[in-house]
Design an enzyme around this catalytic site. Structure first.
Site, short mmCIF file in Angstrom:
data_model
loop_
_atom_site.label_atom_id
_atom_site.label_comp_id
_atom_site.label_asym_id
_atom_site.label_seq_id
_atom_site.Cartn_x
_atom_site.Cartn_y
_atom_site.Cartn_z
N MET A 100 0.84 -1.20 0.00
CA MET A 100 0.00 0.00 0.00
C MET A 100 0.87 1.24 0.00
O MET A 100 1.81 1.36 0.78
CB MET A 100 -0.93 -0.01 1.23
CG MET A 100 -1.77 1.24 1.38
SD MET A 100 -2.87 1.48 -0.06
CE MET A 100 -3.18 3.24 0.06
N GLU A 101 0.50 2.19 -0.86
CA GLU A 101 1.32 3.36 -1.16
C GLU A 101 1.16 4.51 -0.18
O GLU A 101 1.16 5.68 -0.60
CB GLU A 101 1.00 3.85 -2.58
CG GLU A 101 -0.42 4.41 -2.78
CD GLU A 101 -1.44 3.41 -3.25
OE1 GLU A 101 -2.47 3.83 -3.80
OE2 GLU A 101 -1.21 2.20 -3.06
N ASN A 102 1.07 4.26 1.10
CA ASN A 102 1.00 5.37 2.06
C ASN A 102 2.17 6.32 1.82
O ASN A 102 3.31 5.89 1.65
CB ASN A 102 1.09 4.83 3.49
CG ASN A 102 0.16 3.67 3.73
OD1 ASN A 102 -1.03 3.74 3.49
ND2 ASN A 102 0.71 2.56 4.22
N HIS A 153 6.37 -0.40 -7.96
CA HIS A 153 4.97 0.01 -8.12
C HIS A 153 4.59 1.01 -7.02
O HIS A 153 4.00 2.07 -7.29
CB HIS A 153 4.09 -1.23 -8.06
CG HIS A 153 2.62 -0.97 -8.19
ND1 HIS A 153 1.91 -1.28 -9.33
CD2 HIS A 153 1.70 -0.45 -7.32
CE1 HIS A 153 0.64 -0.96 -9.17
NE2 HIS A 153 0.49 -0.46 -7.95
N GLU A 154 4.92 0.68 -5.77
CA GLU A 154 4.56 1.57 -4.67
C GLU A 154 5.35 2.87 -4.72
O GLU A 154 4.81 3.94 -4.40
CB GLU A 154 4.77 0.87 -3.33
CG GLU A 154 4.01 -0.44 -3.18
CD GLU A 154 2.54 -0.34 -3.52
OE1 GLU A 154 1.90 0.66 -3.16
OE2 GLU A 154 2.02 -1.28 -4.17
N GLU A 162 -3.42 3.19 -10.48
CA GLU A 162 -2.94 1.81 -10.55
C GLU A 162 -2.35 1.45 -11.91
O GLU A 162 -1.32 0.76 -11.98
CB GLU A 162 -4.06 0.84 -10.18
CG GLU A 162 -4.60 1.04 -8.77
CD GLU A 162 -3.54 0.89 -7.69
OE1 GLU A 162 -2.43 0.39 -7.98
OE2 GLU A 162 -3.80 1.31 -6.55
#
Length: 858
Positions: free
Chosen positions: A266-268, A298-299, A321
């Site tokens: 998850m990209e927090n 990706h993140e 995405e």
């Protein structure tokens, strides 16, 4: 849970009314070791466009103690209901709201997840907020376009680590006071709290210095290969900053490997959480490292696509995405020094097959989906949003040029930094830099559903020279129940011509790149040219389409698929063969023979492992039932032969060991598994380490040779969280009525299992060679799934709805039972979509089984 949905219209009204300036969030997590609830105090400063207006703020909490709006205490009982706090009589201009609540730790991977490590018995916390779960931790206007700054103040036990989006300050009296974040959306805020182990470094270039951190539980620290993770991260920083022409936008970059994580990562902003299965406890193949690297990149790409610039509403989720997927794989393929320059091969043979499958389901939808509410988006993190979107972007890059594409991206970031955007904002920037009118392209590719089929049409003269070559494009009807109409699209493709050289290798002798439009496109093929051995449409995988081979090319590929000199054309042909098998155009028994004839020459380990999975799936679901056992026997014999023949200690040896373990069936094969476990048998170079041991144990449990005693003994060897999951899967895999009943009850009739254990029990429960034992659970599933959906959180309910659907019961009666339930239960749109997708899988399997049976007769 009632009241937790949010419609697009509600979000639009709230966005027109409000501008949110800041959140101050105080959390008392000092009791986290014991669990239960924690005190959450939220202070929000926001502005209203109208005096006297009313709106609401979101909160999912067991108890609310106080709500103070502009100095006035509200009646909590009247204001707080259905996970919303009603706010009335707003001031025009500035408003201040304070909410004091007790929020709950979760074990579902949503909100603030709490996990106790069985190794040290310490609690570890992390947040997961996408899509709408920040409201489980603090009161928030839970939609992406109401950005604000966030300041966290956290009280935690002594000696613990607290990580958030801003750099970690020195605690005072066990209280950490973080600096405010830049303006970001609520769903990318984060807290990770507990006695985590960490390693620190920095990214340094041209005077820029970004602190880097990697975190995991101490019980995994011995396996943490931080140097390799930092190397990939720095590669991403170099490549993305060059291509985006925008410096990394946050103060530091931490990557935290956390337990029981539902997604890959998850990209927090500045505090990325990643599933800790990516800290490899045992030997894995290079494909696993490639997949981890893609996840890391990706993140990191999301720090720009999604975090710096965020979609206005979830219908543009692809802006996050698809771009993160495309750029992460492009980085692997093109960045100097990358270890995975063949990443587009992996993409073609894994992610694109996911997209093709998704695009042929009744739930197919445009890349830019119609997201009416949160229920819609929660089931929309799918193969279209990720893989089809990335495929279309790859084609767009081919269409406009890579330099022009990234010039448009650069302008987009500069214009919209820390803001929110729609599709038109990005297309406008790309049109400006490329000089192309992209409106028609956008309509065809982003706003319509379905997949095209490309076929070659070849005419030869008497001497075997090509006199005409054309590409025929088809737009098959959309699946029953899907919205929209089939569309012929513009495709930018390459056509590769391949011939066998003196060494028996298929090498590309020429390449033609062109635009394909309409039903038929003539190809400018050189006159008086002998027909190539193979004519491969969509060579280099530039476009997104199902590709078919002409009769002669198919004959050559069937004999020589493993002889392509390069990995990508091999992957494209493998993917085409798999697609034909799923469509019932190629019998499962013929697909098996194709794989067995070509896999020996397949060097790409990622492709090999994909073929292992696909053959197993084809035999389990697409083979004619009366031939299935013969097919499985042939496949298992082949896996053992390849295992014994593989280079000792190689990735291929490990992959074949896992493939063999998945289907071992004869007494001699099962004795070998047992012997490898207890050391009485060895295969040179094969390290039977912790994870491989569990693969053997689970197979032996599934065939009834390991029971509680053996499973418990293995768990004693591996008393870790991973060992606990493996043991749970092994117990539910046993071919005993009481084992199935116990597993079913623990998942369906109780809600005590945490997310990771529930997933493990479900995976063990569904065994493909236990169809008769599982048959009674079809009726039980339909009796229970609606109640489960209403009672459980989204993540937990989705695991059950998808994982326990009777997919193995491939019969007309399963379709009838599904149709009867859909007609009588009136499920909401999200659950209806999931069940309809599963039903489509059974329908496809029936068609494929019929094709396989017909091949036997022929």
């Amino acid at each position: 849970m009632p009241g937790t949905n949010l419609t697009r219209e509600e979000a639009q009204r709230r966005a027109r009314l409000l501008t949110v300036d800041s959140y101050g969030i105080e959390l008392d997590l000092s009791g986290a070791q014991e669990g239960g609830t924690y005190r959450s105090v939220t202070t929000v400063l926001f502005r209203s466009a109208e005096a006297g207006a009313e709106t609401f703020i979101d909160l999912v909490a067991p108890a609310v103690h106080e709500v103070v709006l502009n100095g006035t205490s509200l009646d909590v009982a009247a204001a707080f209901r259905d996970s919303r706090i009603a706010l009335t009589h707003l001031h025009e201009g500035p408003n201040e709201l304070t909410v004091v609540a007790d929020c709950a730790y979760t074990n579902t991977g949503e909100g603030l997840h709490r996990f106790v490590d069985p190794v040290d018995e310490q609690a570890y916390l992390y947040t997961q907020f996408e899509v709408p779960d920040a409201r489980r931790v603090f009161a928030s206007f839970e939609q992406p376009d109401l950005k604000a700054t966030f300041q966290f103040t956290v009280k935690a036990p002594e000696g613990w680590t607290v990580v958030s989006n801003s750099p970690t300050p020195e605690p005072k009296d066990h209280v950490w006071v973080f600096e405010p974040t830049p303006r970001i959306s609520s769903y990318i805020t984060a807290l990770i709290v507990g006695p985590y182990h960490s390693v620190h470094s920095s990214y340094e270039k041209d005077g820029q210095s970004v602190p880097l951190g990697i975190y995991c539980r101490p019980s995994l620290a011995e396996y943490l290969d931080s140097d390799a993770i930092f190397e990939v991260t720095r590669q991403g920083f170099d490549w993305f900053q060059e291509k985006f022409a925008y410096d990394y936008p946050f103060a530091k970059y931490d990557q935290l490997f956390v337990p029981e994580f539902n997604a890959g990562a998850m990209e927090n902003a500045g505090a990325v959480t990643i599933r800790d299965q990516y800290v490899f406890r045992s030997k894995v193949t290079d494909a696993a490292y490639e997949m981890r690297a893609e996840t890391i990149l990706h993140e990191l790409a999301h720090m720009w696509f999604g975090d710096l610039v965020t979609m206005e509403w979830w219908n543009d989720l692809w802006l996050n995405e698809s771009f993160a997927t495309y750029t992460s794989i492009a980085c692997q393929a093109y960045a100097p020094g990358s270890k995975w320059p063949h990443s587009w091969t992996t993409f073609a043979n894994s992610m694109k097959t996911w997209a093709y499958r998704q695009d042929q389901l009744p739930s197919t939808h445009p890349i830019m989906a119609d997201i009416r509410d949160l229920d819609d988006v929660l089931v929309n993190f799918d193969g279209i949003t990720y893989a089809k979107g990335a495929s279309v972007l790859k084609q767009l890059v081919a269409y406009v040029g890579q330099d022009e594409f990234f010039s448009g991206v650069q302008a987009y970031f500069k214009a919209h930094a820390f803001g929110n955007t729609q599709l038109s904002d990005l297309l406008g920037a790309l049109e400006e830099t490329s000089g192309r009118d992209l409106k028609t392209w956008s309509t065809a590719w982003l706003e319509t559903a379905g997949i095209n089929v490309l076929r070659p049409e070849i005419e030869l003269d008497a001497s075997g020279h090509v006199t005409s070559l054309a590409v025929r494009q088809e737009a098959p009807p959309l699946p029953a129940g899907a919205k929209g109409e089939p569309v012929l699209r513009p495709h930018r493709i390459a056509i590769g011509c391949y011939d066998l050289d003196g060494n028996g290798k298929l090498v590309r002798t020429s390449r033609i790149e062109l635009d394909v439009e309409g039903a038929r496109t003539e190809v400018p093929f050189p006159a008086d040219t002998p027909r190539p051995a193979v004519i491969l449409l969509n060579d280099d995988d530039l476009s997104y389409a199902k590709v078919r081979l002409d009769e002669e090319s198919l004959r050559v590929v069937t004999e020589h698929l493993g002889d392509f000199e390069e990995s990508l054309p091999r992957a494209l042909c493998w993917a085409s063969a798999w697609d034909m098998t799923r469509d019932g155009e190629l019998a499962t028994r013929d697909y098996l023979e194709l794989v067995l004839s070509g896999i020996t020459k397949e060097s790409d380990i990622g492709v090999v492992q994909s073929l292992h999975r696909q053959v197993k799936l084809a035999l389990d679901l697409y083979a004619a039932p009366e031939w299935r056992e013969a097919g499985l026997t042939r496949w298992t014999d082949a896996t053992l032969a390849h295992l014994r023949a593989a280079e000792p200690g190689s990735d291929h040896q490990l992959a074949w060991a896992r493939a063999f373990a998945a289907t071992a069936r004869t007494p001699q094969q099962l004795d070998l598994l047992q012997g490898l476990l207890d050391g009485t048998e060895t295969i040179e170079g094969l390290a039977v380490d912790t994870e491989l041991r569990w693969a053997f144990v689970q197979r032996l449990a599934a065939v009834g040779l390991h029971d509680e005693e053996e499973i418990s003994a293995e768990y004693e060897r591996d008393r870790t969280a991973a060992g606990e999951r493996h043991a749970a899967a092994a117990r539910s895999a046993r071919p005993l009525a009481e084992a199935k009943a116990e597993a079913w009850a623990s998942v369906v009739e109780s809600d005590k299992l945490p997310n990771a254990l529930q997933e493990a029990v479900i995976s063990g429960f569904v065994q493909t060679d236990q169809r008769e034992l599982l048959a009674p659970y079809t009726e039980k599933f339909f009796a229970a799934v609606g109640k489960v959906w209403e009672a459980r959180s989204h993540e937990m309910a989705q695991q059950i709805a998808v994982g326990l659907y009777p997919s193995l019961q491939v019969s007309r009666s399963t379709l009838d039972a599904t149709d009867a339930w859909l007609a009588s239960a009136s499920p909401n749109a999200a659950l209806q979509r999931l069940i309809s997708e599963s039903r489509s899988g059974v329908e496809r399997a029936l068609k494929a089984q019929e094709a396989d049976a017909a091949a036997a007769v022929a």
